[in-house]
Write an enzyme that holds these catalytic residues in place. Structure first.
Site, PDB file in Angstrom:
ATOM      1  N   PHE A 128       0.858  -1.190   0.000  1.00 37.38           N
ATOM      2  CA  PHE A 128       0.000   0.000   0.000  1.00 37.38           C
ATOM      3  C   PHE A 128       0.888   1.232   0.000  1.00 37.38           C
ATOM      4  O   PHE A 128       1.752   1.388   0.856  1.00 37.38           O
ATOM      5  CB  PHE A 128      -0.938   0.032   1.218  1.00 37.38           C
ATOM      6  CG  PHE A 128      -1.917   1.169   1.134  1.00 37.38           C
ATOM      7  CD1 PHE A 128      -3.074   1.059   0.377  1.00 37.38           C
ATOM      8  CD2 PHE A 128      -1.665   2.375   1.772  1.00 37.38           C
ATOM      9  CE1 PHE A 128      -3.966   2.120   0.264  1.00 37.38           C
ATOM     10  CE2 PHE A 128      -2.552   3.445   1.665  1.00 37.38           C
ATOM     11  CZ  PHE A 128      -3.702   3.317   0.906  1.00 37.38           C
ATOM     12  N   ASP A 215       9.427   2.736   1.668  1.00 38.54           N
ATOM     13  CA  ASP A 215       8.236   3.438   2.145  1.00 38.54           C
ATOM     14  C   ASP A 215       8.106   3.197   3.652  1.00 38.54           C
ATOM     15  O   ASP A 215       7.653   2.142   4.093  1.00 38.54           O
ATOM     16  CB  ASP A 215       7.010   2.914   1.395  1.00 38.54           C
ATOM     17  CG  ASP A 215       5.708   3.580   1.844  1.00 38.54           C
ATOM     18  OD1 ASP A 215       5.690   4.207   2.930  1.00 38.54           O
ATOM     19  OD2 ASP A 215       4.703   3.459   1.124  1.00 38.54           O
ATOM     20  N   LYS A 244       2.694   9.954   8.458  1.00 36.58           N
ATOM     21  CA  LYS A 244       2.037   9.481   9.684  1.00 36.58           C
ATOM     22  C   LYS A 244       2.627  10.027  10.999  1.00 36.58           C
ATOM     23  O   LYS A 244       2.300  11.123  11.411  1.00 36.58           O
ATOM     24  CB  LYS A 244       1.999   7.954   9.683  1.00 36.58           C
ATOM     25  CG  LYS A 244       1.018   7.392   8.643  1.00 36.58           C
ATOM     26  CD  LYS A 244       0.744   5.942   8.879  1.00 36.58           C
ATOM     27  CE  LYS A 244      -0.155   5.311   7.829  1.00 36.58           C
ATOM     28  NZ  LYS A 244      -1.575   5.556   8.039  1.00 36.58           N
TER      29      LYS A 244
HETATM   30  C1  LIG Z   1       3.046   2.282   3.836  1.00 33.41           C
HETATM   31  C2  LIG Z   1       2.133   3.420   3.495  1.00 33.41           C
HETATM   32  N1  LIG Z   1       2.454   4.242   2.481  1.00 33.41           N
HETATM   33  C3  LIG Z   1       1.691   5.278   2.140  1.00 33.41           C
HETATM   34  C4  LIG Z   1       0.501   5.531   2.789  1.00 33.41           C
HETATM   35  C5  LIG Z   1      -0.354   6.686   2.369  1.00 33.41           C
HETATM   36  O1  LIG Z   1      -0.271   7.688   3.320  1.00 33.41           O
HETATM   37  P1  LIG Z   1      -1.365   8.864   3.345  1.00 33.41           P
HETATM   38  O2  LIG Z   1      -2.661   8.252   3.743  1.00 33.41           O
HETATM   39  O3  LIG Z   1      -0.823   9.841   4.357  1.00 33.41           O
HETATM   40  O4  LIG Z   1      -1.417   9.447   1.981  1.00 33.41           O
HETATM   41  C6  LIG Z   1       0.121   4.699   3.853  1.00 33.41           C
HETATM   42  C7  LIG Z   1      -1.150   4.948   4.559  1.00 33.41           C
HETATM   43  O5  LIG Z   1      -1.691   4.096   5.213  1.00 33.41           O
HETATM   44  C8  LIG Z   1       0.950   3.615   4.210  1.00 33.41           C
HETATM   45  O6  LIG Z   1       0.633   2.788   5.206  1.00 33.41           O
END
Ligand SMILES: Cc1ncc(COP(=O)(O)O)c(C=O)c1O
Length: 400
Positions: A128, A215, A244
């Protein structure tokens, strides 16, 4: 009641009025144990006094100017973050998706600069990376993508934690320019790869001349027992994305890079109105200072082990519990049946949890969690899970 809001969320029937530490109170005064921290955001808990003070002081002097001008708080945060992450440069934005967008743009521009005309980024199944068009295209979940075709081109997908598949992809595709992976897949179900997955991926990326882009949006900021999860592997990625926990609830994202990747973005190639505002950076700087002062990643590691041991004791070997796993305060309890309804049951019982990948109870409690609170969480959640399993033998091993 919420008719003006687009129906993007299946919201639970609760509105919170205030919070403190690991606790939230709803508008009726009922108290809840927040074992999710706003999906891994409020690592320092709710209403942390130092964060509150930083917000109020900065709001009273300067909230926003623009990236047309120098921003002192951004430069200070940039120094801090790059030093801690072992990176050279940082671009500030507002969310995880935006941080990953920046990473993908860096990968493409870097490749174009080196003469690769149609570069691709290697990504994994069950990943994700966000909800913008490029990041949902990178995401390994058809449900996130369905209806938004045509997807953004230029992603090559391989199974997670499968290095042979990476080698096969490399053999078949000469245009791969970078790999983008989560150190532990969060939304995908708290999937923890082999201990040396990132190390071997680093080696492969070096061999193929790819950028390794990690990520850390969910795993970063102390969540998994290190400030950044990759530090547990002793490697240095080329690009790291954060969001986050960085602002403890104030929106801020960051894309960090080192080496050639850090020099790719030049004036005119990328930008944002809001990213890296004086207010966002002041708050994030405060969050990092507290994380460091209290070594909250070590605390998260200890509390995570305590929780895993507790859940193992209460749920280990119970029929219906497939696996209890986690690193730091990123914990998954996988059942053998869909268990989404546990979320509402837990809410009723005053506990906030999440279920992801249909069968995995996901816990991302605040990093400041204390042992007595951890024990309470084990007790309360174990009771709920045992009750759920007893009530639903029919769901066992039913379709995913
Ligand atoms: C690993 C990862 N990358 C990217 C995102 C996307 O982040 P945002 O919701 O702040 O756009 C998330 C959100 O859950 C995530 O868990």
């Amino acid at each position: 009641m919420s008719e003006p809001l687009m129906a993007t969320y299946n919201r639970l029937p609760v509105t919170f009025a205030r919070g403190e530490g690991v606790w939230l109170w709803d508008t009726g005064g009922k108290r809840y144990f927040d074992a999710l921290s706003g999906i891994g955001v409020c690592g320092l808990g709710h209403a942390h006094p130092a964060v509150q003070q930083a917000l109020c002081e900065q709001a009273a002097s300067l909230v926003h100017t623009s990236n047309l001008y120098r921003i002192g708080a951004q430069e200070i945060l940039g120094e801090t973050l790059t030093a801690l992450a072992g990176m050279d440069k940082v671009f500030f934005c507002n969310s995880g998706a935006e941080a990953n967008e920046a990473a993908i743009k860096i990968a493409r521009l870097h490749a174009h600069n080196r003469g690769i005309e149609r570069p691709a980024v290697l990504v994994t199944e069950s990943s994700f990376h966000g909800r913008t068009l490029a990041t949902l295209s990178a995401t390994g979940n058809r449900r996130v993508q369905a209806g938004f075709e045509p997807l953004v081109q230029g992603f090559v997908r391989v199974p997670y934690d499968d290095l042979e598949a990476v080698e096969t992809a490399a053999a078949n595709r000469s245009n791969i320019a970078a790999a983008l992976v989560e150190p532990i897949q969060g939304e995908g179900g708290i999937n923890i790869p082999a201990d040396d997955y990132l190390n071997r991926l680093r080696e492969l990326c070096d061999g193929y001349g790819w950028l390794l882009m990690v990520d850390e949006v969910q795993t970063g900021m102390g969540r998994t027992g290190h400030l950044f999860s990759y530090q547990g592997n002793g490697i240095r990625p080329d690009v790291v994305t954060l969001a986050k926990g960085l602002g403890n609830g104030f929106p801020i994202g960051a894309c960090l890079a080192q080496g050639p990747a850090a020099r790719v973005l030049v004036p005119g190639t990328h930008g944002t109105t809001f990213g890296g505002s004086p207010l966002a950076c002041r708050v994030a700087q405060t969050v990092i200072e507290i994380l460091r002062r209290e070594r909250l990643w070590d605390h998260a590691s200890a509390m995570g082990e305590h929780l895993l041991a507790g859940f193992e004791q209460r749920l280990g070997g119970i029929e219906g519990v497939t696996e209890i796993r986690g690193r730091g305060l990123m914990i998954g309890i996988e059942l053998d049946r869909p268990c989404g309804e546990l979320v509402a049951q837990a809410l009723e019982a005053g506990l906030l949890i999440n279920v992801t990948a249909e069968r995995v109870v996901r816990l991302l409690p605040p990093l400041i969690l204390e042992q007595t609170e951890a024990d309470l969480l084990v007790e309360q959640l174990s009771r709920l899970i045992l009750g759920f399993l007893r009530a639903h033998p029919d769901l066992a091993a039913s379709g995913s």
